[in-house]
Write a protein that holds these residues in place. Structure first.
Motif, PDB file in Angstrom:
ATOM      1  N   TYR A   1       1.090   2.665   9.349  1.00 53.44           N
ATOM      2  CA  TYR A   1       0.659   3.918   9.425  1.00 53.44           C
ATOM      3  C   TYR A   1      -0.677   4.041   9.995  1.00 53.44           C
ATOM      4  O   TYR A   1      -0.817   5.001  10.833  1.00 53.44           O
ATOM      5  N   SER A   2      -1.847   3.375   9.505  1.00 50.27           N
ATOM      6  CA  SER A   2      -3.005   3.825   9.805  1.00 50.27           C
ATOM      7  C   SER A   2      -3.310   2.639  10.826  1.00 50.27           C
ATOM      8  O   SER A   2      -2.823   1.742  11.107  1.00 50.27           O
ATOM      9  N   ASN A   3      -4.500   3.313  11.670  1.00 48.60           N
ATOM     10  CA  ASN A   3      -4.924   2.334  12.747  1.00 48.60           C
ATOM     11  C   ASN A   3      -5.263   0.919  12.348  1.00 48.60           C
ATOM     12  O   ASN A   3      -5.054   0.033  13.095  1.00 48.60           O
ATOM     13  N   GLN A   4      -5.993   0.955  11.351  1.00 46.58           N
ATOM     14  CA  GLN A   4      -6.451  -0.123  10.895  1.00 46.58           C
ATOM     15  C   GLN A   4      -5.220  -1.278  10.322  1.00 46.58           C
ATOM     16  O   GLN A   4      -5.252  -2.460  10.470  1.00 46.58           O
ATOM     17  N   ALA A   5      -4.000  -0.505   9.772  1.00 43.86           N
ATOM     18  CA  ALA A   5      -2.788  -1.487   9.539  1.00 43.86           C
ATOM     19  C   ALA A   5      -2.495  -1.985  10.770  1.00 43.86           C
ATOM     20  O   ALA A   5      -1.934  -3.306  10.947  1.00 43.86           O
ATOM     21  N   LYS A   6      -2.367  -1.251  11.989  1.00 42.03           N
ATOM     22  CA  LYS A   6      -1.982  -1.546  13.252  1.00 42.03           C
ATOM     23  C   LYS A   6      -2.582  -2.791  13.758  1.00 42.03           C
ATOM     24  O   LYS A   6      -2.310  -4.008  14.140  1.00 42.03           O
ATOM     25  N   ILE A   7      -4.281  -2.807  13.556  1.00 44.40           N
ATOM     26  CA  ILE A   7      -4.935  -3.735  13.784  1.00 44.40           C
ATOM     27  C   ILE A   7      -4.839  -5.172  12.954  1.00 44.40           C
ATOM     28  O   ILE A   7      -4.613  -6.312  13.458  1.00 44.40           O
ATOM     29  N   ASP A   8      -4.938  -4.984  11.708  1.00 42.66           N
ATOM     30  CA  ASP A   8      -4.855  -6.067  10.745  1.00 42.66           C
ATOM     31  C   ASP A   8      -3.311  -6.805  10.642  1.00 42.66           C
ATOM     32  O   ASP A   8      -3.144  -8.005  10.761  1.00 42.66           O
ATOM     33  N   MET A   9      -2.281  -5.970  10.819  1.00 41.86           N
ATOM     34  CA  MET A   9      -0.912  -6.555  10.645  1.00 41.86           C
ATOM     35  C   MET A   9      -0.374  -7.150  11.977  1.00 41.86           C
ATOM     36  O   MET A   9       0.431  -8.155  11.935  1.00 41.86           O
ATOM     37  N   LEU A  10      -0.633  -6.410  13.173  1.00 38.42           N
ATOM     38  CA  LEU A  10      -0.105  -6.580  14.307  1.00 38.42           C
ATOM     39  C   LEU A  10      -0.943  -6.975  15.484  1.00 38.42           C
ATOM     40  O   LEU A  10      -0.479  -7.345  16.303  1.00 38.42           O
ATOM     41  N   GLY A  11      -2.126  -6.834  15.155  1.00 40.46           N
ATOM     42  CA  GLY A  11      -3.229  -7.500  16.069  1.00 40.46           C
ATOM     43  C   GLY A  11      -3.335  -6.596  17.415  1.00 40.46           C
ATOM     44  O   GLY A  11      -3.879  -6.754  18.430  1.00 40.46           O
ATOM     45  N   VAL A  12      -3.228  -5.132  17.180  1.00 43.08           N
ATOM     46  CA  VAL A  12      -3.312  -4.039  18.056  1.00 43.08           C
ATOM     47  C   VAL A  12      -5.098  -4.158  18.301  1.00 43.08           C
ATOM     48  O   VAL A  12      -5.518  -4.277  17.460  1.00 43.08           O
ATOM     49  N   LYS A  13      -5.265  -3.930  19.524  1.00 43.38           N
ATOM     50  CA  LYS A  13      -6.867  -4.190  19.888  1.00 43.38           C
ATOM     51  C   LYS A  13      -7.341  -2.797  19.376  1.00 43.38           C
ATOM     52  O   LYS A  13      -6.897  -1.734  19.762  1.00 43.38           O
ATOM     53  N   THR A  14      -8.638  -2.835  18.842  1.00 46.30           N
ATOM     54  CA  THR A  14      -9.228  -1.494  18.892  1.00 46.30           C
ATOM     55  C   THR A  14      -9.492  -1.020  20.321  1.00 46.30           C
ATOM     56  O   THR A  14      -9.366   0.328  20.075  1.00 46.30           O
ATOM     57  N   HIS A  15      -9.832  -1.754  21.162  1.00 50.21           N
ATOM     58  CA  HIS A  15     -10.135  -0.898  22.457  1.00 50.21           C
ATOM     59  C   HIS A  15      -9.035  -0.355  22.866  1.00 50.21           C
ATOM     60  O   HIS A  15      -9.109   0.871  23.507  1.00 50.21           O
ATOM     61  N   THR A  16      -7.544  -0.548  22.576  1.00 51.40           N
ATOM     62  CA  THR A  16      -6.371   0.145  22.896  1.00 51.40           C
ATOM     63  C   THR A  16      -6.276   1.501  22.243  1.00 51.40           C
ATOM     64  O   THR A  16      -6.021   2.464  22.953  1.00 51.40           O
ATOM     65  N   LEU A  17      -6.696   1.424  20.921  1.00 52.62           N
ATOM     66  CA  LEU A  17      -6.831   2.484  20.069  1.00 52.62           C
ATOM     67  C   LEU A  17      -7.659   3.599  20.430  1.00 52.62           C
ATOM     68  O   LEU A  17      -7.246   4.669  20.625  1.00 52.62           O
ATOM     69  N   ASP A  18      -8.736   2.869  20.802  1.00 51.49           N
ATOM     70  CA  ASP A  18      -9.802   3.818  21.331  1.00 51.49           C
ATOM     71  C   ASP A  18      -9.589   4.458  22.642  1.00 51.49           C
ATOM     72  O   ASP A  18     -10.023   5.742  22.671  1.00 51.49           O
ATOM     73  N   THR A  19      -9.074   3.974  23.625  1.00 48.27           N
ATOM     74  CA  THR A  19      -8.915   3.984  24.947  1.00 48.27           C
ATOM     75  C   THR A  19      -7.529   4.911  25.112  1.00 48.27           C
ATOM     76  O   THR A  19      -7.882   6.024  25.768  1.00 48.27           O
ATOM     77  N   HIS A  20      -6.663   4.684  24.530  1.00 48.64           N
ATOM     78  CA  HIS A  20      -5.428   5.132  24.771  1.00 48.64           C
ATOM     79  C   HIS A  20      -4.970   6.073  23.286  1.00 48.64           C
ATOM     80  O   HIS A  20      -3.881   7.046  23.579  1.00 48.64           O
ATOM     81  N   GLY A  21      -5.140   5.726  22.279  1.00 47.31           N
ATOM     82  CA  GLY A  21      -4.784   6.263  21.048  1.00 47.31           C
ATOM     83  C   GLY A  21      -3.309   5.548  20.542  1.00 47.31           C
ATOM     84  O   GLY A  21      -2.994   4.946  20.964  1.00 47.31           O
ATOM     85  N   ALA A  22      -3.577   6.064  19.149  1.00 49.19           N
ATOM     86  CA  ALA A  22      -2.329   5.319  18.507  1.00 49.19           C
ATOM     87  C   ALA A  22      -1.160   5.727  19.145  1.00 49.19           C
ATOM     88  O   ALA A  22       0.052   4.875  19.070  1.00 49.19           O
ATOM     89  N   VAL A  23      -1.083   6.829  19.573  1.00 50.29           N
ATOM     90  CA  VAL A  23       0.289   7.454  20.186  1.00 50.29           C
ATOM     91  C   VAL A  23       0.198   7.315  21.589  1.00 50.29           C
ATOM     92  O   VAL A  23      -0.157   8.137  22.253  1.00 50.29           O
ATOM     93  N   SER A  24       0.674   5.837  22.197  1.00 53.24           N
ATOM     94  CA  SER A  24       0.733   5.544  23.349  1.00 53.24           C
ATOM     95  C   SER A  24       1.558   4.572  23.546  1.00 53.24           C
ATOM     96  O   SER A  24       1.701   3.755  22.741  1.00 53.24           O
ATOM     97  N   GLU A  25       2.068   4.658  24.899  1.00 48.57           N
ATOM     98  CA  GLU A  25       2.974   3.286  25.266  1.00 48.57           C
ATOM     99  C   GLU A  25       2.247   1.931  25.073  1.00 48.57           C
ATOM    100  O   GLU A  25       2.582   0.934  24.962  1.00 48.57           O
ATOM    101  N   GLN A  26       1.032   1.769  25.506  1.00 50.92           N
ATOM    102  CA  GLN A  26       0.272   0.931  25.475  1.00 50.92           C
ATOM    103  C   GLN A  26       0.136   0.365  23.933  1.00 50.92           C
ATOM    104  O   GLN A  26       0.126  -0.746  23.677  1.00 50.92           O
ATOM    105  N   THR A  27      -0.389   1.158  22.883  1.00 52.75           N
ATOM    106  CA  THR A  27      -0.366   0.915  21.479  1.00 52.75           C
ATOM    107  C   THR A  27       1.030   0.356  21.198  1.00 52.75           C
ATOM    108  O   THR A  27       1.295  -0.851  20.331  1.00 52.75           O
ATOM    109  N   ALA A  28       2.245   1.085  21.581  1.00 51.10           N
ATOM    110  CA  ALA A  28       3.403   0.805  21.117  1.00 51.10           C
ATOM    111  C   ALA A  28       3.862  -0.895  21.761  1.00 51.10           C
ATOM    112  O   ALA A  28       4.679  -1.677  20.955  1.00 51.10           O
ATOM    113  N   LEU A  29       3.444  -0.942  22.800  1.00 50.15           N
ATOM    114  CA  LEU A  29       3.994  -2.565  23.317  1.00 50.15           C
ATOM    115  C   LEU A  29       2.850  -3.685  22.596  1.00 50.15           C
ATOM    116  O   LEU A  29       3.351  -4.491  22.171  1.00 50.15           O
ATOM    117  N   GLU A  30       1.606  -3.348  22.292  1.00 52.02           N
ATOM    118  CA  GLU A  30       0.812  -4.033  21.450  1.00 52.02           C
ATOM    119  C   GLU A  30       1.335  -4.185  20.016  1.00 52.02           C
ATOM    120  O   GLU A  30       1.509  -5.123  19.466  1.00 52.02           O
TER     121      GLU A  30
END
Length: 152
Positions: free
Chosen positions: A47-76
């Motif tokens: 649910y949180s951005n930190q959980a996306k980073i910790d558990m799934l390896g979503v890049k901080t840059h992706t979240l900062d650039t595109h937001g948590a609600v983005s196709e880029q984040t969904a793909l990561e």
């Protein structure tokens, strides 16, 4: 759901999911039938951005650039699902269920999806407008079930 469960069993596919705005509702639906362990590998509720980073390896840059609600984040997110599971199929969901959290560019009901099916990654974005929180969550789950049933 029975149709999707039958297809997963028939094709001997396993599925793993990462959920944000749906908070585990997709996992609950996928596991409601007896014998679901044959096709359901695992679910991540990030649910949180930190959980996306910790558990799934979503890049901080992706979240900062595109937001948590983005196709880029969904793909990561879905890439992280596949990396951290034994599943043949991966799904991710991230969105704004509301009633708060909307922006000018992303209204309530904006939901982004990531899919990994047959060795390929796909993304999709849907806007479930004029729906309350529960309806956005249900529409998101229904969208995934419909897409997977069609593709399989």
């Amino acid at each position: 759901m029975t149709k999707l469960a039958q297809l997963l069993k028939q094709k001997k596919y396993t599925i793993a999911v990462a959920e944000s705005c749906t908070g585990g509702n997709l996992s609950a639906l996928l596991t409601q039938e007896s014998g679901a362990s044959v096709y359901f590998d695992r679910g991540f509720i990030t649910y949180s951005n930190q959980a996306k980073i910790d558990m799934l390896g979503v890049k901080t840059h992706t979240l900062d650039t595109h937001g948590a609600v983005s196709e880029q984040t969904a793909l990561e997110m879905v890439a992280g699902v596949i990396q951290n599971s034994n599943a043949d199929i991966g799904v991710s969901i991230t969105g704004i269920a509301g009633p708060t959290g909307a922006t000018k560019d992303k209204p309530v009901g904006t939901v982004c999806f990531g899919f990994y099916v047959n060795g390929e990654y796909f993304s999709a974005i849907e806007i479930f407008s004029n729906q309350d929180r529960a309806q956005v969550i249900q529409s998101s789950v229904d969208f995934v079930i419909g897409k997977l049933t069609k593709w399989l």
